[in-house]
Design a protein around this motif. Structure first.
Motif, PDB file in Angstrom:
ATOM      1  N   CYS A 183     -37.082  66.826  36.550  1.00  0.00           N
ATOM      2  CA  CYS A 183     -35.835  67.473  36.117  1.00  0.00           C
ATOM      3  C   CYS A 183     -35.055  66.622  35.115  1.00  0.00           C
ATOM      4  N   ALA A 184     -35.749  65.752  34.423  1.00  0.00           N
ATOM      5  CA  ALA A 184     -35.123  65.004  33.329  1.00  0.00           C
ATOM      6  C   ALA A 184     -34.855  65.955  32.166  1.00  0.00           C
ATOM      7  N   PHE A 185     -33.667  65.850  31.586  1.00  0.00           N
ATOM      8  CA  PHE A 185     -33.282  66.682  30.458  1.00  0.00           C
ATOM      9  C   PHE A 185     -33.476  65.908  29.161  1.00  0.00           C
ATOM     10  N   SER A 186     -33.862  66.609  28.118  1.00  0.00           N
ATOM     11  CA  SER A 186     -33.797  66.082  26.756  1.00  0.00           C
ATOM     12  C   SER A 186     -33.208  67.166  25.868  1.00  0.00           C
ATOM     13  N   GLY A 233     -36.243  70.542  15.767  1.00  0.00           N
ATOM     14  CA  GLY A 233     -37.138  69.733  16.580  1.00  0.00           C
ATOM     15  C   GLY A 233     -36.813  68.259  16.585  1.00  0.00           C
ATOM     16  N   LYS A 234     -35.609  67.870  16.124  1.00  0.00           N
ATOM     17  CA  LYS A 234     -35.194  66.473  16.160  1.00  0.00           C
ATOM     18  C   LYS A 234     -34.593  66.161  17.523  1.00  0.00           C
ATOM     19  N   LEU A 235     -35.049  65.082  18.123  1.00  0.00           N
ATOM     20  CA  LEU A 235     -34.492  64.644  19.399  1.00  0.00           C
ATOM     21  C   LEU A 235     -33.077  64.107  19.189  1.00  0.00           C
ATOM     22  N   LEU A 236     -32.142  64.659  19.934  1.00  0.00           N
ATOM     23  CA  LEU A 236     -30.764  64.162  19.900  1.00  0.00           C
ATOM     24  C   LEU A 236     -30.590  63.022  20.900  1.00  0.00           C
ATOM     25  N   THR A 237     -30.866  63.317  22.169  1.00  0.00           N
ATOM     26  CA  THR A 237     -30.807  62.299  23.208  1.00  0.00           C
ATOM     27  C   THR A 237     -31.587  62.798  24.409  1.00  0.00           C
ATOM     28  N   LYS A 238     -31.841  61.904  25.343  1.00  0.00           N
ATOM     29  CA  LYS A 238     -32.607  62.287  26.520  1.00  0.00           C
ATOM     30  C   LYS A 238     -32.225  61.415  27.698  1.00  0.00           C
ATOM     31  N   GLU A 239     -32.534  61.939  28.888  1.00  0.00           N
ATOM     32  CA  GLU A 239     -32.405  61.163  30.106  1.00  0.00           C
ATOM     33  C   GLU A 239     -33.675  60.333  30.316  1.00  0.00           C
ATOM     34  N   PRO A 240     -33.603  59.314  31.152  1.00  0.00           N
ATOM     35  CA  PRO A 240     -34.842  58.600  31.510  1.00  0.00           C
ATOM     36  C   PRO A 240     -35.871  59.578  32.073  1.00  0.00           C
ATOM     37  N   SER A 241     -37.138  59.275  31.868  1.00  0.00           N
ATOM     38  CA  SER A 241     -38.204  60.203  32.271  1.00  0.00           C
ATOM     39  C   SER A 241     -38.199  60.492  33.765  1.00  0.00           C
ATOM     40  N   ARG A 242     -37.659  59.592  34.573  1.00  0.00           N
ATOM     41  CA  ARG A 242     -37.606  59.829  36.010  1.00  0.00           C
ATOM     42  C   ARG A 242     -36.437  60.731  36.401  1.00  0.00           C
ATOM     43  N   GLU A 285     -27.270  59.293  33.307  1.00  0.00           N
ATOM     44  CA  GLU A 285     -27.965  58.264  32.532  1.00  0.00           C
ATOM     45  C   GLU A 285     -28.577  58.848  31.257  1.00  0.00           C
ATOM     46  N   PHE A 286     -28.670  57.992  30.241  1.00  0.00           N
ATOM     47  CA  PHE A 286     -29.283  58.370  28.976  1.00  0.00           C
ATOM     48  C   PHE A 286     -30.192  57.257  28.479  1.00  0.00           C
ATOM     49  N   GLU A 287     -31.144  57.646  27.653  1.00  0.00           N
ATOM     50  CA  GLU A 287     -31.903  56.681  26.871  1.00  0.00           C
ATOM     51  C   GLU A 287     -31.521  56.890  25.408  1.00  0.00           C
ATOM     52  N   TRP A 288     -30.537  56.110  24.960  1.00  0.00           N
ATOM     53  CA  TRP A 288     -30.093  56.251  23.592  1.00  0.00           C
ATOM     54  C   TRP A 288     -31.110  55.637  22.638  1.00  0.00           C
ATOM     55  N   GLN A 289     -31.134  56.136  21.418  1.00  0.00           N
ATOM     56  CA  GLN A 289     -32.142  55.733  20.446  1.00  0.00           C
ATOM     57  C   GLN A 289     -31.768  54.410  19.797  1.00  0.00           C
ATOM     58  N   GLU A 290     -32.777  53.728  19.282  1.00  0.00           N
ATOM     59  CA  GLU A 290     -32.579  52.377  18.772  1.00  0.00           C
ATOM     60  C   GLU A 290     -31.578  52.330  17.625  1.00  0.00           C
ATOM     61  N   ASP A 291     -31.589  53.330  16.744  1.00  0.00           N
ATOM     62  CA  ASP A 291     -30.713  53.310  15.574  1.00  0.00           C
ATOM     63  C   ASP A 291     -29.420  54.082  15.802  1.00  0.00           C
TER      64      ASP A 291
END
Length: 808
Positions: free
Chosen positions: A86-89, A95-104, A156-162
């Protein structure tokens, strides 16, 4: 957590999981609301923050079932839900990724018990005292009772490097890009919380929670945590540009109304003007010296004697309020008066509140969460103050339960959080401790709107929350101290406040505390001699230069006087420089008021982090001491001493330059009209007289005449200065300057366009009308780098001015 079942209906998409229910709904095609609970049904609690909800069936979305995930999509936004975790992205339409939750998975709810304090008037002794920031009252509240079950929430989020992140409100640390940072979100003297993040990846996040929160992007993780909520409730807002994200935030939380034109002029304040005579004499001195001024401020203790918070004038010092207001208004000056939510016993305001049971447990602060209490508070303010003709409110101390403003040593950040949140929870519902100012502002706004149709609400308030801007508020940054480090930090604080969607922020020009009192940690200015110290005068001039490019231009503080003539006399560098920027502010009034029109009508933001306009330029992401003021101006305040240190100590060998990054494109030095290619860092002239100030090529800047107050010459010629180099457009906005007739269409806009290829400025057809509108207006068209000007008599129909029409 695994996905068990999916139900899509008119209200959104319901996801049943092995660990609770999630729900996705769309407020617009670019705004998704996500809720999560461990209960069997979602909460029915109404939001204090969000006022706009979609009509059933108004937004179209699709649900696509893929082998490993679901896709819930609108025309602008797609949410992918991993079936196993149930991780959201979140993705845009390309089709550009904005942000996502951790895969778990990134959503955690932890059950918590919510207690409330029950006060016993017989057992709980109220202790009162006065500190540096006013009256405080405290009751022990020995009885605590279980009120309900709620949740701690963690998102929680996994923000992108840039990726750069901004927002969360105005805090004292001067953080700009929030990546790699940690912030406590609770209300305090120098903390104004707005739970919004905006990302350079093109999206924003609004957390609909009124409890204490934390933000982390550090070794402890990347997440937002809330203390007490009925469920997790947040919004993801797609832009991709910052202006579009802000528009989405205001779609949810309400529009910012027009402030009166005078509120964009100069506001003179200090701690404090003590009498009717002093107020009038100060304004008269400004007029005698031909120094522009629109408002003077009456700080605390307008009330009689020791009746702190009583909303009436002391008859000994303000013997004739109507005559005082008549005198001020005759000089075309407005009066702002400080009022407090806390009231000392002994006055009729306190007695009336107490008699009706409208005081909180300290028996001094009124309960702004009760509608009847807000109505009574307004009634008292109206009877005692507004009915005499005052023009604006200064709602001070709107975080009424801070408890750490004492002692010689500043408590550690976590200790401060614990002290202050515990004190707030003593009297307020733990799920609402961040929202007191929001409700207090609501009462003032709705009360004045019901009582008066002529004056727009102006409420300068020390605390803030999401949605508060809809009540005519301006937030200032609290009781800051006079040193160069604070000046620099304030820039980032203001930019992060305005990126949350709340457009009006200001500060105490020159800082509140000027001296250094070792026994109080917050009283830590560097200048014990105040205005007599040339080091402080230099700092004040630089602060004043910054203030001239803030939404509200306001001087205030204690320890030393703040009127312009305290810093020298005509012919002296310090004084003349202050006058220069004071007059520049008024010269820019058509530009500034047009921006205010854009704020109200087009959800614009005038105080802009560079990422508003240069989001994809990674070089701007961490710049914390430059900003855009509207579409044209890049402002680069000087934040280091060049002439004097504390004690009037003369500094040697310091160059009068500062580094300025000019983003891609061409720029003009405002002072010299010299044209410079962008995409590089330059060394700009920065002597005391010179604030590094640049204008973007492809700008049209409307400039007004020299005036003594904002609306002195409403029919005067406006100079339209074209900064050529690329095509440009600008919308000139005008209305009656006060009242709410603009809400019914009583205003005008004139679209102006510059064609670089044709070297022609077209002044378009005037749209709309308002009472008092000049039937004919004169414009003087100037083009940077071209000698001469063209005078145009404009009667509302399109006019084209070519470069060759300019005459010397």
């Amino acid at each position: 957590m695994k996905l068990k079942d999916v139900h899509s209906g008119s209200g959104g998409v319901r996801l049943e999981t092995t660990e609770g229910i999630m729900h996705i709904a769309f407020s617009t095609p670019g705004i998704a609301r996500i809720r999560y609970t461990l209960d069997s049904e979602l909460s029915r609690k109404e939001s204090l923050v969000v006022v706009s909800h979609p009509e059933a069936g108004g937004i179209q979305w699709t649900v696509a079932d893929h082998p490993g995930h679901l896709e819930i999509s609108t025309a602008l936004l797609t949410i992918q839900v991993d079936k196993l975790t149930c991780a959201f992205s979140y993705w845009d339409a390309n089709g550009k990724l904005l942000t996502k939750e951790p895969s778990r998975g990134g959503k955690t709810l932890e059950r918590t018990e919510v207690y409330r304090t029950v006060f016993d008037a017989a057992a709980d002794k109220v202790e009162t005292g006065q500190g540096a920031d006013g009256l405080r009252a405290r009751a022990e509240g020995i009885n605590r009772r279980l009120d309900r079950q709620a949740y701690h929430t963690k998102l929680e989020f996994e923000w992108q490097e840039d990726e750069a992140l901004y927002g969360l409100g105005s805090h004292e640390e001067g953080m700009m890009n929030l990546r790699g940072r940690h912030q406590y979100l609770y209300q305090q003297n120098m903390k104004a919380v707005v739970p919004v993040l905006v990302s350079t990846r093109g999206y924003g996040i609004l957390i609909d929670s009124c409890s204490y929160m934390t933000f982390h992007d550090d070794a402890f993780g990347s997440y937002l945590w809330t203390d007490v909520d009925e469920e997790m409730d947040y919004y993801v807002i797609y832009g991709p540009e910052f202006d579009q994200i802000i528009a989405g935030i205001r779609h949810l939380t309400g529009d910012a109304p027009m402030l009166p034109k005078w509120s964009f002029g100069y506001v003179q304040s200090k701690e404090r003007y003590i009498s009717q005579e002093e107020l009038i004499a100060t304004v008269q001195e400004y007029r005698d010296r031909s120094l522009p001024l629109d408002c003077i401020v009456l700080d605390w203790q307008s009330w009689p004697g020791n009746l702190w918070g009583q909303k009436t004038f002391d008859p000994g010092r303000f013997p004739d309020p109507p005559q005082m207001m008549h005198s001020l208004h005759a000089m075309n000056a407005k009066l702002m008066v400080s009022i407090w939510p806390i009231m000392a016993a002994g006055g009729d305001n306190h007695q009336e509140m107490s008699g009706r049971g409208f005081l909180l447990g300290n028996q001094a602060t009124y309960d702004a969460f009760r509608e009847e209490a807000r109505e009574l508070y307004w009634k008292q303010a109206n009877t005692g103050l507004f009915s005499h003709g005052i023009d604006a409110w200064w709602c001070d101390c709107t975080e009424p339960f801070e408890a750490d403003w004492n002692g010689a040593v500043k408590p550690e950040p976590e200790q401060r959080m614990l002290i202050n949140t515990a004190e707030s929870k003593r009297y307020l519902d733990p799920g609402l401790i961040n929202a007191y100012s929001l409700l207090h502002s609501k009462g003032i706004y709705e009360g004045q709107r019901a009582a008066d149709t002529v004056k727009r609400v102006v409420n300068l308030t020390r605390s803030a929350f999401a949605g508060q801007h809809r009540y005519g508020t301006i937030t200032w940054s609290g009781d800051i101290a006079a040193n160069w480090g604070t000046l620099r930090k304030q820039i980032a604080d203001g930019l992060n406040f305005c990126v949350t969607g709340s457009p009006y922020w200001t500060l105490d020009i020159g800082a509140f505390f000027v001296r250094n009192l070792k026994e109080q940690w917050f009283w830590n200015g560097d200048y014990d001699e105040g205005v007599a110290d040339l080091g402080y005068r230099e700092l004040y001039v630089r602060w004043f230069q910054l203030g001239a490019f803030l939404p509200m231009f306001r001087s205030h503080g204690t320890d030393t006087p703040r009127e312009l003539w305290r810093f020298g006399e005509e012919g002296e560098l310090m004084y003349d420089t202050l006058v220069k920027y004071l007059k520049l502010r008024y010269k820019l009034m058509p530009y500034i008021y047009s921006m205010a029109g854009a704020v109200a009508h087009r959800k614009y933001t005038m105080l802009r982090a560079l990422a508003f306009d240069y989001r994809e330029d990674v070089r701007v992401h961490n710049i914390d001491d430059q900003f855009m003021f509207g579409p044209a101006f890049l402002v680069a305040p000087v934040t280091t001493a060049m002439y004097y240190g504390p004690g009037s100590r003369e500094l040697q060998g310091i160059g009068k330059l500062r580094s300025v990054y000019l983003p891609a494109g061409e720029w003009y030095d405002y002072w010299s009209d010299e044209r410079t290619q962008g995409g590089l860092t330059i060394e700009a002239k920065a002597d005391l007289e010179t604030l590094p100030l640049f204008v973007r090529a492809g700008s049209i800047v409307p400039l007004g005449p020299d005036v003594q107050y904002a609306d002195e010459q409403p029919e005067a010629m406006i100079v339209l200065k074209v900064y050529s180099g690329k095509d440009a457009s600008y919308t000139l906005y005008e209305d009656e300057g006060d009242n709410y007739n603009y809400e019914n269409g009583s205003y005008t806009t004139i679209e102006m366009k510059w064609s670089e290829a044709d070297r022609t400025l077209t002044i378009g057809k005037r749209s709309g009308s308002y009472t008092g509108m000049p039937a004919e207006r004169q414009f003087a068209v100037e083009i940077t780098g071209i000698a001469g000007r063209c005078i145009v008599s404009y009667q509302g129909e399109p006019v084209a001015v070519r470069e060759k029409d300019l005459k010397s």
